[in-house]
Design an enzyme around this catalytic site. Structure first.
Site, mmCIF file in Angstrom:
data_model
loop_
_atom_site.group_PDB
_atom_site.id
_atom_site.type_symbol
_atom_site.label_atom_id
_atom_site.label_comp_id
_atom_site.label_asym_id
_atom_site.label_seq_id
_atom_site.Cartn_x
_atom_site.Cartn_y
_atom_site.Cartn_z
ATOM 1 N N ASP A 282 0.859 -1.116 -0.139
ATOM 2 C CA ASP A 282 -0.046 0.063 -0.031
ATOM 3 C C ASP A 282 0.899 1.215 -0.067
ATOM 4 O O ASP A 282 2.325 1.158 0.181
ATOM 5 C CB ASP A 282 -0.990 -0.098 1.227
HETATM 6 C C1 BGC Z 1 -5.148 3.274 -0.018
HETATM 7 C C2 BGC Z 1 -5.238 2.099 -1.018
HETATM 8 C C3 BGC Z 1 -5.176 2.913 -2.342
HETATM 9 C C4 BGC Z 1 -4.004 3.491 -2.601
HETATM 10 C C5 BGC Z 1 -3.619 4.253 -3.751
HETATM 11 C C6 BGC Z 1 -3.617 3.874 -0.159
HETATM 12 O O1 BGC Z 1 -3.801 4.944 0.840
HETATM 13 O O2 BGC Z 1 -5.106 2.630 1.144
HETATM 14 O O3 BGC Z 1 -6.439 1.617 -0.919
HETATM 15 O O4 BGC Z 1 -5.309 2.066 -3.384
HETATM 16 O O5 BGC Z 1 -3.857 4.489 -1.611
HETATM 17 O O6 BGC Z 1 -4.457 5.048 -4.096
#
Ligand code: BGC
Length: 735
Positions: A282
């Site tokens: 993530d």
């Molecule tokens: C979120 C993810 C997301 C990623 C990219 C993160 O902060 O937890 O779910 O896919 O950002 O935007």
């Protein structure tokens, strides 16, 4: 083999595959290995790097130089065919190995045509609908240059304080698994390289939804049984449906952060489930291992994540910065790096990116907001909204009602229905409830509107105008709930009450004595006890997407008979949380007359609305439960059937739900577990028998020695219209 022969073989392998679109698995592996053999360490580490574009979809100019050097494998948020093509041309024409860039984006419940939030869609209990909405999203996304969505989000969530409950399928692993697999099929189809599909990503692996206190990013502490029985199943379903990627979550699980967790990333995902796609971290979750306190610096963070099984690093750059040093110090092995690169290249080949790296700029908008997609968005929204209360059949309303007061801060709001993850949804494409109602009523009906108050502030200055309108109308519909920015990521709430002065607004309108209907627009269960006790009709419309206003009007005026059920329990007050239907029994189950039982002094132990609950404009009767046998072997099959009859005056859908309970086992089992559901459409007076099959897949659990077992003994089987309204029978699993 001499060097030039080896080179020739590599070239031949490359050539042989460039021409074929329908490569079998072997040829993909050959292409991957051939390419890998030519890569420098910097180029390998480059494939493991994903970086963010600029907020508006543009790329960062400095990233072109990284691509030129082969040091950037993927981006997120860059979109628009001109943007992605410009980056891709650098990769394909100016980099040494011509490895295409993989463009990802959060296409969660729609790209431009926005569908209901996933939580709402799960309430349809109709996974085929989710498959269709994901397919529309995939097509729209692909047309603007995207090849990868960071969806489906398949986290089980039992705590509505957690804002991201909005993004998943709710609290139940069986329902969650059904929706996980449907969404993967919708995004990817049978070939994610097809021109109208995208690669999917099961996230957030794992237990992110169990954040303590419902506070986003917080730690979790869960037994392996709970992980395997509650949190894993939707991910397993995604793997079985062929999902290409996983995302490792922010949280720690039992002391080990998910982005450095060898047990979840390697033992379960790779060794047990045989997943051969890749895992992306993530957003900066690799570097965050330092904050977790399991890495002293970025170098240690890189080693921990990569060794545990995180293949691609999102945004932080620890792999690229420290990969070479780690190799020299033998804290990383060349084989580990190669394996991560191999997994990523494998997916890029399967996507057909090498053969079709570009997007047709002229066709970019062709797939957006197609009439069929808009129709589907309206249909799905209508099938996702839950009728919570309808005393004296106040709903549906008459289109000739004469005069209707439309009231509330969300009655004409274009942003809230799109939810937090709105893709590239545009407010100008949202149909608000006010617009939907105006378009629905007869020309003689007068529709007036007053906002009354804002969602979040404390001003009551607009109340009087709203009260006046209600007094001058035959009926008042009040739209209250949450704005998009108080649900979703980093949007945990310590209260589940309506924010601001919204409850007071509902009370003021109700005090006029006019028939009052409350429509909720929100992304999580809310504690709305006063409204439930006082207002005769309540519709939970969730955040229904671009067409939500039309779908709300369809239901309010009876063109659509509501049929959705709650995919998550509604608490009476935040103090009941976590409250979910599939809880474990205690030694002292609650009893009204006995103080020394498991309950609250100041609240009933039951929820406000149970999982699986939802009303219709017609009535259904579920009866005559039959089992194919009184006893089955542990590896046997049981057919369970029940009759469902529409005993009311309108055609409608009932969602028949099947639950089981293992009455006595070597471990405490949940009081109920959903193991089947079917949506049935019935005309008035029509009766049908629905059938379910139970097998060892449904009857077993993970025992004390962490083995999946079906234990002999008595089981209860329950069928009904919600988790709290069932008829039951018993059967035995033989020794
Ligand atoms: C979120 C993810 C997301 C990623 C990219 C993160 O902060 O937890 O779910 O896919 O950002 O935007």
């Amino acid at each position: 083999m001499k060097r030039h022969t080896c080179f020739a073989v590599v070239v031949l392998l490359l050539l042989s595959t460039v021409t074929s679109q329908s490569q079998g698995p072997a040829s993909v592996e050959q292409r991957v290995n051939a390419l890998l053999a030519r890569m420098t360490l910097a180029e390998k580490l480059g494939q493991l790097q994903q970086l963010d574009g600029e907020g508006n979809g543009n790329f960062r100019p400095e990233h072109l130089e990284l691509i030129r050097k082969g040091m950037l494998g993927s981006t997120l948020n860059v979109r628009g065919a001109a943007n992605t093509n410009q980056m891709q041309r650098v990769a394909m024409n100016e980099s040494r190995l011509k490895i295409p860039v993989l463009f990802g984006f959060d296409v969660i419940h729609g790209y431009r045509t926005i569908f209901p939030i996933p939580l709402a869609e799960a309430g349809s209990f109709d996974p085929a609908l989710a498959e269709r909405s994901a397919a529309v999203a995939a097509q729209e996304a692909n047309n603007v240059g995207l090849r990868w969505t960071f969806a489906p989000m398949v986290d089980i969530a039992r705590d509505p304080r957690w804002g991201r409950i909005t993004e998943g399928a709710g609290e139940d692993p069986f329902l969650g698994a059904a929706f996980a697999s449907a969404r993967v099929r919708g995004f990817q189809g049978s070939d994610y390289g097809a021109p109208d599909k995208v690669l999917a990503c099961a996230k957030h692996w794992v237990a992110y939804g169990a954040a303590e206190g419902g506070r986003d990013y917080n730690t979790t502490d869960l037994s392996e049984n709970t992980l395997r029985e509650i949190y894993f199943p939707p991910f397993k379903a995604a793997v079985d449906a062929g999902v290409g990627t996983f995302m490792s979550s922010f949280n720690a699980i039992n002391g080990v952060p998910a982005s450095a967790n060898t047990f979840t990333l390697t033992k379960v995902l790779r060794d047990e489930w045989k997943f051969d796609g890749f895992v992306v971290s993530d957003y900066t979750s690799v570097k965050e291992l330092i904050n977790h306190g399991v890495a002293g610096d970025e170098q240690e963070a890189a080693a921990a994540a990569l060794n545990a099984g995180v293949d691609m690093e999102m945004v932080s750059r620890s792999y690229n910065t420290y990969g070479a040093q780690l190799l020299n110090q033998k804290k990383l092995s060349p084989a580990t790096i190669d394996e991560a690169v191999r997994r990523i290249l494998r997916i890029k080949f399967r996507l057909g990116l090498f053969d079709r790296p570009y997007t047709d700029e002229a066709a970019e908008t062709n797939a957006l907001l197609k009439p069929d997609s808009i129709r589907l968005a309206r249909e799905i929204a209508g099938r996702s909204m839950v009728l919570l209360k309808n005393d004296r059949d106040i709903l549906p309303l008459n289109k000739n009602a004469g005069s209707i007061a439309v009231i509330g801060p969300l009655a004409d709001d274009r942003r809230a229905p799109l939810g937090w993850w709105a893709g590239d949804g545009k407010e100008e494409n949202t149909v608000t409830p006010l617009a939907g109602i105006k378009a629905m009523v007869s020309p003689q009906t007068r529709v007036t509107y007053a906002k009354g108050c804002e969602v979040k502030d404390d001003s009551t200055a607009g109340f009087q105008e709203a009260v006046n309108l209600a007094e001058q109308s035959e009926v008042a519909i009040v739209f209250v709930g949450e704005t998009h920015d108080i649900v979703g990521e980093a949007a945990s709430r310590s209260s589940l009450d309506l924010p601001g002065k919204q409850l007071a607004l509902v009370q003021a309108i109700h005090a006029t004595g006019k028939p009052t209907i409350v429509v909720l627009i929100n992304g999580r269960p809310l504690s709305i006890g006063w409204i439930v006790n006082n207002v005769p009709a309540i519709l939970e419309s969730w955040m229904g997407g671009s067409q939500s206003g039309n779908a709300i009007a369809d239901i309010l005026f009876g063109d659509v008979n509501p049929s959705a059920k709650l995919p998550v329990t509604f608490p009476r007050a935040v103090g009941q949380v976590p409250v979910y239907y599939n809880y474990m029994h205690t030694g002292r189950p609650p009893e009204a007359e006995n103080r020394y039982t498991s309950k609250y002094l100041d609240l009933p132990w039951t929820p406000l609305f149970p999982f699986g609950y939802g009303l219709s404009y017609t009535k259904f009767k579920i009866s005559n439960l039959q089992l194919s046998a009184p006893r089955i072997p542990a590896n046997g099959k049981l057919t369970v059937s029940t009759e469902v009859e529409n005993t009311g005056q309108r055609a409608g859908d009932e969602v028949v739900q099947l639950y089981i309970r293992d009455t006595v086992a070597s471990m405490t089992r949940p009081v109920k577990e959903l193991k089947g559901f079917q949506r049935v459409t019935l005309k008035p007076g029509e009766k049908r028998r629905v059938e379910f099959t139970l097998t060892s897949q449904h009857l077993g659990f993970w025992n004390r020695r962490m083995r999946y077992v079906v234990e002999p003994g008595e089981f209860k089987v329950m069928v009904g219209s919600s988790s709290a309204d069932v008829i039951e029978a018993k059967f035995e699993v033989a020794n």
